[in-house]
Design an enzyme around this catalytic site. Structure first.
Site, PDB file in Angstrom:
ATOM      1  N   GLY A 279       5.467   3.001  -8.259  1.00 28.87           N
ATOM      2  CA  GLY A 279       5.305   2.890  -6.475  1.00 28.87           C
ATOM      3  C   GLY A 279       4.179   3.697  -6.535  1.00 28.87           C
ATOM      4  O   GLY A 279       3.095   3.895  -7.933  1.00 28.87           O
TER       5      GLY A 279
ATOM      6  N   GLU B 277       2.050   7.135  -1.940  1.00 30.85           N
ATOM      7  CA  GLU B 277       1.273   8.024  -1.868  1.00 30.85           C
ATOM      8  C   GLU B 277      -0.088   8.073  -2.537  1.00 30.85           C
ATOM      9  O   GLU B 277      -0.703   8.505  -2.278  1.00 30.85           O
ATOM     10  CB  GLU B 277       2.603   8.697  -1.928  1.00 30.85           C
ATOM     11  CG  GLU B 277       3.553   8.602  -1.060  1.00 30.85           C
ATOM     12  CD  GLU B 277       4.361   9.748  -0.564  1.00 30.85           C
ATOM     13  OE1 GLU B 277       4.692  10.836  -0.148  1.00 30.85           O
ATOM     14  OE2 GLU B 277       5.996   9.076  -1.306  1.00 30.85           O
TER      15      GLU B 277
HETATM   16 MO1  MOS Z   1       7.416   9.752   2.747  1.00 33.50          MO
HETATM   17  S1  MOS Z   1       5.912  11.640   2.921  1.00 33.50           S
HETATM   18  O1  MOS Z   1       7.853   9.969   1.010  1.00 33.50           O
HETATM   19  O2  MOS Z   1       7.636   8.909   3.552  1.00 33.50           O
END
Ligand code: MOS
Length: 726
Positions: free
Chosen positions: A689, A692
């Site tokens: 992933g 983030e």
């Molecule tokens: Mo993200 S803050 O996990 O949409």
């Protein structure tokens, strides 16, 4: 070469740039009428009366929903992750901008006009506007991480170790309230057919919206259909099913017509969460050679007043595992204020938390007279000391080395204000990035037809990250079909269920489900071929480009599909890998800033991010996520702040002209390195992933570069011109 990893163009790109992609507000629903929110002008107290007569008398007005006539909802159960925000169920007011009425009219203009004529009378109470005014009233979270772990942790004795440490850093860092500001505002169209509800809504989680609406209206989940094929960004703000969607469904039921409710940009600041303000204290103790002996990270974050659940920004979690340190403690506390409900925003916890930790590490590097990168290497964690487990895969050392080489870090001079370009001050800063690998159960349906076309359907959603594209690549590779022949359909709760598009978990969760479905489809085709070629077994056969090849020869797959297609639903879920290992992604951020010595203007002039997020599914969409995360971090460092009036407890910059977001002119050439090293423990695809991770540490790299350029250590974001002026 397989389709996975290729820089395949975004499948939804042409539809988006031609306007063919339909967003929630753009569906044509016959007979639709329009709802407009009326919002509280006080921050605390209660509504004592609402006079709707004038509004109701206006042309085209159908209904004004108030706390007095609103449908009573089944109690929405608040959990740690889901805040049950107010939905006209009572007259209490806990923040300015809280919805106190909804006006429904036949046109939007008439609804807007009537909303201005709803007369709300209030009994104002005392409001706490800012967290900083109530720090003495901090409380301990009751449901930290959904109750999955306590809010505090400790190993060793960090306070004693800190006292003995020859090198000590003890500083307070703070970050501001930030709003997500996705391009697409929240919007919902709700239509009832008898007791069945259909909503077209802008959401990161159609499954969660379906469950929430079913619970509130007392329906079986199958009676609620949520449709959301395109999302114009979310960044966390569309993760929960927020009051506007609930109020649209309520109004539609009350008025007996489909209702459309679209938030204005201003309402986007009071209706769907924000990143809470944080005040964090970091204490580091170290030997003279820079090796850490103690680390303590205490975070206080803002929460809302009212009995609507709890959201804790987990600022300390990265500090538990990022470095090798025998004595470690973190804590999390909350301060309730009269503002709306905070929620997760891109890298919740890690984004503000690693800003604090990595700023403190930079301060320690200067005390130890060590290059900041060398300090990180001396404290490298070979295992997760908090979980007491090995990492499934950790290539942080390679991120440091390759990022530093690309940036030219070795040419950095240590002293602040020692690098100039003409009269401009130049500063170089770096920081570490980390983000946990998340995964949840998911299902997907795959159909392969005799012409070699593949249809993938899953109840996931593409929030702009590339889900349509990456899932097509997974199916193409698994079935030996060109990616152009794969169609992916998302964003309909009637498809097999998938988790919220949050926590950077979509590829790791939904990708394996698509893979499982494809394998079932392939196995069915191979089984049919094996039956024809007995005693050949399926394991001896290969399906590629719609031809099955084996020891007995070749047969077109189409001949093995009497129904003209083969279809299967695949399911995938996490195993027990987290019992055996700590699964985290890592990265290294390097930033160059240029500061005008007379004007204090700060410009980010170069940025390099090197990331290890497991396997790279698509080189182009991955790079896009990496760039986007760094841009988000630069915004956090230098621009973004939601300003609240300390007397009225009201947001004073709820718009994108006064809430400063980075624009092209603020962003330099960003260079990214993606290690592309599959993490075999993480999931069958090996990808951890990337939504983030690239934001984490970016703000600290900027702040550390500003220190290097100016000798000003700024510990509160965003960094302003006045912070660096002498
Ligand atoms: Mo993200 S803050 O996990 O949409």
């Amino acid at each position: 070469m397989g389709a996975i990893g290729q820089p395949v163009d975004r499948r939804d790109g042409p539809a988006k740039i031609t306007g063919a992609a339909r967003y929630a507000a753009e569906f044509t629903v016959p007979g639709v009428v329009h709802a407009v929110l009326v919002q509280s002008t006080i921050a605390a107290g209660s509504v004592v009366g609402i006079d709707t007569a004038a509004a109701m008398a206006m042309p085209g007005v159908l209904l004004v929903v108030t706390p007095d006539n609103a449908l009573r909802l089944k109690q929405q159960k608040a959990t740690a992750q889901t805040v049950a925000a107010p939905t006209l169920q009572d007259r209490s007011v806990s923040y300015s901008g809280q919805h106190v009425a909804v006006v429904v009219a036949d046109t939007l203009d008439r609804a807007l006009d009537a909303a201005a004529h709803v007369d709300v009378r209030y009994a104002p109470g005392a409001a706490v506007a800012l967290m900083d005014q109530a720090l003495d009233r901090a409380t301990t979270p009751k449901q930290f991480r959904g109750g999955a772990r306590p809010p505090d942790s400790r190993r060793g004795d960090p306070d004693a170790a800190f006292g003995f440490a020859p090198l000590q850093v003890a500083q307070r860092y703070a970050t501001s309230v930030e709003h997500h500001n996705p391009m697409e505002p929240h919007a919902t169209i709700a239509r009832w057919d008898g007791d069945a509800l259909t909503v077209w809504t802008a959401t990161q989680g159609i499954g969660g919206a379906q469950k929430t609406l079913a619970t509130l209206f007392g329906l079986e989940p199958e009676r609620v259909r949520v449709i959301c094929p395109f999302v114009g960004g979310g960044f966390g703000s569309k993760g929960n099913c927020w009051p506007p969607a609930i109020l649209a469904a309520m109004a539609a039921k009350m008025v007996g017509r489909p209702v459309k409710l679209v938030l204005t940009r201003k309402q986007m600041y009071t209706s769907n969460g924000y990143r809470p303000r944080t005040i964090q204290t970091v204490r580091l103790g170290a030997h003279p050679d820079g090796t850490l002996t103690a680390l303590r990270h205490d975070g206080v974050t803002q929460m809302s007043k009212g009995d609507f659940g709890e959201y804790s920004e987990p600022t300390g979690l990265a500090s538990e595992m990022l470095y090798a340190v025998p004595n470690n403690a973190v804590s999390h506390r909350l301060v309730a204020v009269n503002q709306g409900f905070p929620t997760y925003m891109r890298a919740p916890g890690e984004a503000p938390g690693v800003f604090a930790l990595e700023s403190a590490m930079d301060e320690l590097a200067y005390q130890a007279k060590l290059d900041p990168l060398e300090l990180r290497l001396r404290n490298y964690a070979d295992m997760d000391e908090h979980d007491d487990k090995p990492f499934s895969s950790k290539k942080l050392g390679e991120c440091y080395a390759r990022g530093a080489a690309l940036f030219g870090w070795s040419k950095r001079s240590m002293a602040p204000r020692s690098m100039r370009d003409g009269r401009t001050l130049v500063g170089w800063g770096m920081a570490t990035a980390t983000y946990p690998m998340n995964r949840m159960p998911a299902k997907a349906r795959v159909r392969l037809d005799a012409q070699g076309h593949v249809l993938v359907q899953t109840g996931s959603q593409d929030i702009g990250t590339g889900t349509y594209t990456v899932l097509a690549q997974v199916a193409a590779e698994a079935l030996g079909i060109p990616v152009e022949q794969v169609r992916v359909e998302l964003g309909d709760s009637s498809f097999p269920p998938a988790p919220v598009s949050g926590g950077s978990m979509t590829v790791a969760s939904v990708g394996p489900a698509v893979l499982a479905a494809c394998r079932k489809v392939r196995d069915a085709v191979l089984a049919a071929a094996a039956a024809r070629w007995q005693p050949v077994t399926p394991e001896q056969l290969v399906l590629d480009r719609m031809v099955v090849t084996g020891p007995a020869g070749r047969v077109p797959a189409a001949e093995l599909m009497p129904a003209g297609f083969v279809e299967a639903v695949g399911e995938a879920k996490p195993g027990d890998e987290k019992k055996h290992a700590s699964l985290h992604s890592f990265g290294a951020q390097f930033c160059e800033v240029r500061v005008d010595p007379d004007l204090g203007e700060i410009r980010v002039s170069r940025f390099v991010g090197a990331f290890d997020a497991g396997r790279v599914m698509n080189a182009k969409t991955a790079r896009s996520q990496a760039i986007g995360g760094i841009v988000y971090g630069i915004g956090m460092a230098l621009l973004e702040e939601t300003v609240v009036d300390r007397n009225l407890a009201r947001i004073v910059n709820p718009n994108v002209s006064e809430y400063l977001l980075p624009v092209n002119a603020d962003i330099p050439d960003i260079q990214t390195i993606l290690l592309d090293d599959a993490d075999a423990m993480s999931n069958p695809l090996g990808a951890r992933g990337l939504g983030e991770l690239p934001m984490v540490g970016a703000a600290a790299a900027v702040a550390n570069a500003v220190f290097h350029a100016t000798a000003k250590r700024v510990r509160e974001l965003p960094i302003r011109i006045e912070d660096v002026m002498a």
